[in-house]
Motif scaffolding. Structure first.
Motif, short mmCIF file in Angstrom:
data_model
loop_
_atom_site.label_atom_id
_atom_site.label_comp_id
_atom_site.label_asym_id
_atom_site.label_seq_id
_atom_site.Cartn_x
_atom_site.Cartn_y
_atom_site.Cartn_z
N SER A 1 3.13 -0.90 8.27
CA SER A 1 3.26 -0.37 7.28
C SER A 1 4.54 0.86 7.52
CB SER A 1 2.01 0.80 7.10
OG SER A 1 2.17 2.03 6.43
N THR B 1 0.93 -1.13 -0.08
CA THR B 1 0.11 -0.02 -0.15
C THR B 1 0.77 1.26 -0.05
OG1 THR B 1 -1.71 -1.41 1.22
CG2 THR B 1 -1.69 1.20 1.14
N GLY B 2 1.89 1.29 0.86
CA GLY B 2 2.50 2.49 1.09
C GLY B 2 3.29 2.93 -0.24
N ASP C 1 -1.06 -4.62 1.88
CA ASP C 1 -0.05 -5.16 2.90
C ASP C 1 -0.07 -6.59 3.35
OD1 ASP C 1 1.34 -2.59 2.87
OD2 ASP C 1 -0.28 -2.00 4.17
N GLN D 1 8.69 -2.18 12.79
CA GLN D 1 8.33 -2.62 11.60
C GLN D 1 7.78 -4.19 11.49
OE1 GLN D 1 9.44 -0.98 7.82
NE2 GLN D 1 8.61 -2.52 6.58
#
Length: 287
Positions: A216, A94-95, A123, A186
C-alpha cells in the motif's frame, strides 16, 4: 437466467447470490425454478461445490450473450432518456479508491442520483469477468490482454523523505546514495527494490533495501512521515504532505518512471449509457 449465470460463474450459490445482492436461499430457488421451467438439470450440487452439467454448460454459453444483449437494449433506452439509472459495479485499489477515486466520482453521483455504485476496494487482483465487475480502475501494466482498457492519466512516481529523517541520517547527494539509506519498499511492482532514474541522459536502476515493505503506497507514505526511511510512491499519495512540509521531494529532476491509470472493462460487452458516461467522466476528471 441472471441468477443461474452468476452461480455458474462463481461455482457457488453463496458467491453468486452475493454478486447479485440477493440471499443464497433466493438464488437457489430461482435456479430451481429455471430448471423446472426448462425440464432439465443445469447444475450438479454437492455440499462443497456447484458444477455445470453438460446441458447446463451449453445453456450457460448461450445465455451470457443474451444477458449482454438485454443490457445493450437497456442502454439504448437509457440513451433516449434525460436521466441515467441503474447499477454499476466498480473495483479499484484501496488507497487510491478510498480518497482520489471517491472524490472524482462524487460529482457524477450528484449529477446522476439514480445510478447506484457498488465499489469494491482491494489491493488484490480482482477477476472482473468472474466477479461481474463493470469497471476496474487499475494502475500499471495490464496483465490480462483480453480486457479493454482506456487510459485515464499518467501518475508520477516520486522519492520522498521526512525532514526529521534527513536531519538524522543525512540527505543523499544523488540517487546512488539511496543504497546506503533505509528505503521503504512498495511490493506491487515486479522488481520493487530496483528504482529507476534518468542519470546522465540514461535510464539507470539503483538497487535499494530497507526494513519496511508494504503493498500500500499510503502505508509507505505514513512510515516516511514518521521518519522511518525514504519512500518511492505515486504522487497522489504524498502530494498533500509535500505541500504541508511533512515530506520533502528528492531528485525530481531524475524522475523517469510514471504509472499509468486505466479504466478496464470486459471485451465484447456493450457499454450501457451509465457505464460509458462514468468512464467518460473519469477520463475528463483525471485528464
Amino acid at each position: 437466467m441472471r441468477t443461474f449465470a452468476a452461480v455458474a460463474a462463481q461455482h457457488s450459490f453463496t458467491s453468486g447470490a452475493r454478486r447479485l445482492g440477493i440471499s443464497t436461499k433466493l438464488a437457489s430457488k430461482q435456479v430451481r425454478q429455471l430448471e423446472e421451467q426448462l425440464g432439465a438439470q443445469l447444475l450438479n450440487r454437492t455440499t462443497r461445490s456447484v458444477s455445470l452439467t453438460e446441458t447446463g454448460r451449453a445453456y450457460f454459453e448461450r445465455c451470457v450473450p443474451l444477458l449482454d444483449q438485454f443490457d445493450e437494449l437497456e442502454g439504448l433506452v437509457q440513451e433516449r432518456q434525460s436521466e441515467l439509472a441503474g447499477p454499476i459495479r466498480l473495483t479499484a485499489p484501496t488507497g487510491f479508491g478510498s480518497l482520489e477515486l471517491v472524490n472524482a466520482i462524487r460529482p457524477f453521483q450528484l449529477a446522476h442520483p439514480k445510478v447506484s455504485l457498488d465499489m469494491h476496494l482491494s489491493d488484490q487482483h480482482v477477476a472482473i469477468v468472474e466477479e461481474g465487475i463493470d469497471i476496474a480502475v487499475r494502475f500499471g501494466a495490464l496483465k490480462d490482454s483480453s480486457l479493454v482498457a482506456r487510459k485515464l492519466m499518467d501518475m508520477r512516481m516520486v522519492v520522498v523523505a521526512a525532514p526529521d529523517y534527513l536531519a538524522r541520517h543525512g540527505r543523499p547527494s544523488d540517487a546512488y546514495g539511496l543504497a546506503t539509506h533505509n528505503c521503504l519498499i512498495q511490493k506491487t511492482s515486479a522488481t520493487p527494490q530496483d528504482w529507476l532514474f534518468r542519470i546522465g541522459g540514461k535510464q539507470v536502476l539503483v538497487h535499494v533495501d530497507g526494513s519496511f515493505h508494504a503493498n500500500s503506497p499510503r502505508a509507505l507514505t505514513h512510515m516516511a512521515i514518521g521518519g522511518l526511511g525514504i519512500a518511492r510512491c505515486p504522487h497522489y499519495a504524498v502530494a498533500p504532505f509535500i505541500a504541508s512540509g511533512e515530506l520533502e521531494l528528492l531528485f525530481p529532476e531524475l524522475e523517469v518512471t510514471t504509472m499509468a491509470l486505466y479504466a478496464v472493462y470486459p471485451p465484447g460487452r456493450h457499454l450501457t449509457a451509465r457505464i460509458r458516461a462514468l468512464i467518460d467522466h473519469l477520463a475528463e476528471t483525471f485528464r
